[in-house]
Design a protein around this motif. Structure first.
Motif, PDB file in Angstrom:
ATOM      1  N   ALA A  58      -0.492   7.741   0.218  1.00  0.00           N
ATOM      2  CA  ALA A  58      -1.953   7.674   0.151  1.00  0.00           C
ATOM      3  C   ALA A  58      -2.556   7.609   1.550  1.00  0.00           C
ATOM      4  N   ILE A  59      -1.906   6.835   2.421  1.00  0.00           N
ATOM      5  CA  ILE A  59      -2.392   6.740   3.801  1.00  0.00           C
ATOM      6  C   ILE A  59      -2.331   8.107   4.477  1.00  0.00           C
TER       7      ILE A  59
ATOM      8  N   VAL B 296       0.856  -1.189   0.000  1.00  0.00           N
ATOM      9  CA  VAL B 296       0.000   0.000   0.000  1.00  0.00           C
ATOM     10  C   VAL B 296       0.888   1.233   0.000  1.00  0.00           C
ATOM     11  N   ASN B 297       0.553   2.203  -0.790  1.00  0.00           N
ATOM     12  CA  ASN B 297       1.329   3.429  -0.883  1.00  0.00           C
ATOM     13  C   ASN B 297       1.203   4.243   0.413  1.00  0.00           C
TER      14      ASN B 297
ATOM     15  N   ILE C  80       1.312   5.453  -7.332  1.00  0.00           N
ATOM     16  CA  ILE C  80       0.587   4.189  -7.446  1.00  0.00           C
ATOM     17  C   ILE C  80       0.558   3.710  -8.895  1.00  0.00           C
TER      18      ILE C  80
ATOM     19  N   MET D 248      -7.742   5.273  -1.262  1.00  0.00           N
ATOM     20  CA  MET D 248      -7.376   6.137  -0.144  1.00  0.00           C
ATOM     21  C   MET D 248      -6.844   7.477  -0.644  1.00  0.00           C
TER      22      MET D 248
ATOM     23  N   ALA E  26       0.392  10.644  -4.402  1.00  0.00           N
ATOM     24  CA  ALA E  26       0.145   9.213  -4.208  1.00  0.00           C
ATOM     25  C   ALA E  26      -0.427   8.572  -5.470  1.00  0.00           C
TER      26      ALA E  26
ATOM     27  N   GLU F  10       1.424   0.022  -7.003  1.00  0.00           N
ATOM     28  CA  GLU F  10       1.050  -0.165  -5.601  1.00  0.00           C
ATOM     29  C   GLU F  10      -0.461  -0.038  -5.420  1.00  0.00           C
ATOM     30  N   ARG F  11      -0.899  -0.420  -4.246  1.00  0.00           N
ATOM     31  CA  ARG F  11      -2.312  -0.269  -3.898  1.00  0.00           C
ATOM     32  C   ARG F  11      -2.531   1.042  -3.146  1.00  0.00           C
ATOM     33  N   GLY F  12      -3.811   1.431  -2.932  1.00  0.00           N
ATOM     34  CA  GLY F  12      -4.142   2.624  -2.166  1.00  0.00           C
ATOM     35  C   GLY F  12      -4.746   3.725  -3.003  1.00  0.00           C
ATOM     36  N   LYS F  13      -5.183   3.412  -4.210  1.00  0.00           N
ATOM     37  CA  LYS F  13      -5.757   4.432  -5.080  1.00  0.00           C
ATOM     38  C   LYS F  13      -7.015   5.039  -4.441  1.00  0.00           C
TER      39      LYS F  13
END
Length: 401
Positions: free
Chosen positions: A61-62, A57-58, A88, A98, A84, A93-96
């Protein structure tokens, strides 16, 4: 058993005879490993994940999502959300979701902050915060309320007190609360204490007008701001009565003012307070050191006696009180003559002769009789530790909050 070909150069294109690896020998027979090297381990090619682990997860983004939820630094949250999304897409990576959510909420927060700044709402919020902080820094007791301190002492530091009924035992009784003036810079412990000392001693008689009813073991204490509480807007000073013996408490209220006294008691106590105030202003210098300043003061006592005797004479008293007050007024007129002579004395001996005679009529038998008729305290206080408002009386002190 077949054996491997001898070492040397050979053509891999040439056919070779069948080759069979020798069976592994038991561990330990030839050392830690089989004779032909350690047991084989499976390896994985670059970019291959044997357990199909998900993409990470990026972190940006978090951060964007957190700032968006908290509406804290919305501009930063919006920028982080855009960064982010770029990372991504580039890194897989994941977290789009977010990043998008953080960007949207940060955008909303940014619009709200702009509106607050434009309409003055941010200033109102800040003032509300300061008011709340100031309230939390101040004590939760008001004039007329009694309290206990956590440690049972009225000296040192405290963060709060517990309000308790005045009818029972308690550590202190608040008689006044006021705010100091001052800017953002803390004026220092000495200045704060001086202000509390002067103001609290001057306010005590408005709460406990019958000074004869205040026990000998009771003195004035106060709660003052600290440097830390001053920085968040605390300017409040709380004045209280307390027992000079740290191991002792108070019982019952000491309040006797316009809320508890009748008109006749008030008229009598107001005359007494005016005279007490003038007597308390006695010069620190002896007549031998400065005769003039003492004779001037004696003249002020003479004037005050005349004014207050006239006030008592002009008040309409109940029949049971009329005669005792008339006797007191007669003594006040006699005392006035002595103070008038002290005011015109040419030498210290003459001054002190009339000074002593004039004091004989102060708080004498006629005063006790008039007080008894009015239902007031009848035990004269001791003036050994009388405070003149300078804060030098014994037993006084304060708590910092």
């Amino acid at each position: 058993m077949s054996i491997p070909p001898p070492p040397g150069t050979h053509d891999p294109q040439q056919p070779q005879g069948p080759y069979q690896a020798p069976p592994p020998a038991p561990y330990g027979q030839y050392g830690s490993y089989p004779p032909y090297g350690p047991p084989p381990y499976q390896t994985w090619g670059q970019g291959y994940t044997p357990f199909n682990r998900p993409a990470p997860v990026n972190g940006v983004a978090i951060a964007s999502l957190v700032l968006g939820i908290l509406c804290f630094l919305p501009a930063v949250g919006l920028v982080l959300g855009v960064i982010a999304l770029v990372q991504i897409k580039k890194r897989g990576e994941r977290g789009k979701g977010m990043a998008i959510g953080g960007s949207v909420m940060s955008s909303i927060g940014l619009v709200l902050w702009v509106l607050l700044l434009a309409t003055g709402g941010a200033s109102d919020i800040w003032e509300g915060f300061k008011d709340g902080a100031r309230d939390s820094a101040s004590l939760s007791v008001s004039a007329g309320e009694c309290f206990d301190t956590p440690g049972g002492s009225l000296e040192g530091y405290t963060y709060d007190v517990d309000e308790v009924p005045c009818e029972g035992e308690h550590d202190g009784e608040v008689f006044a609360v006021f705010d100091m003036s001052g800017g953002s810079d803390y004026p220092g412990d000495s200045h704060v204490t001086d202000v509390a000392d002067d103001k609290c001693y001057s306010l005590q008689d408005s709460y406990a007008m019958d000074t004869w009813a205040v026990p000998e073991n009771v003195d004035v204490y106060y709660f003052t701001p600290t440097e830390d509480s001053w920085s968040i807007g605390d300017r409040e000073i709380t004045c209280a009565f307390g027992n000079t013996d740290e191991d002792a408490t108070l019982t019952g209220s000491l309040r006797n003012d316009r809320t508890t006294l009748d008109d006749d008691q008030l008229a009598f106590l107001e005359a007494s307070r005016a005279l007490d105030t003038t007597l308390a202003a006695e010069p620190e210098e002896y007549a031998e050191e400065d005769l003039e300043v003492n004779t001037d003061w004696a003249g002020e006592v003479d004037d005050t006696l005349g004014e207050q005797a006239g006030a008592l004479r002009g008040h309409t008293w109940p029949s049971a009180v009329e005669q005792p007050v008339a006797a007191l007024v007669k003594d006040m007129e006699a005392a006035r003559k002595e103070w008038a002579k002290a005011a015109t004395a040419d030498d210290p001996d003459t001054f002190y002769e009339h000074y002593d005679s004039g004091y004989e009529f102060i708080d004498g038998a006629t005063t006790v009789t008039a007080r008894e008729a009015l239902g007031l305290a009848t035990t004269p206080p001791s003036y050994d530790d009388y405070d003149d408002g300078s804060g030098d009386s014994t037993g006084s002190g304060g708590l910092d909050v």
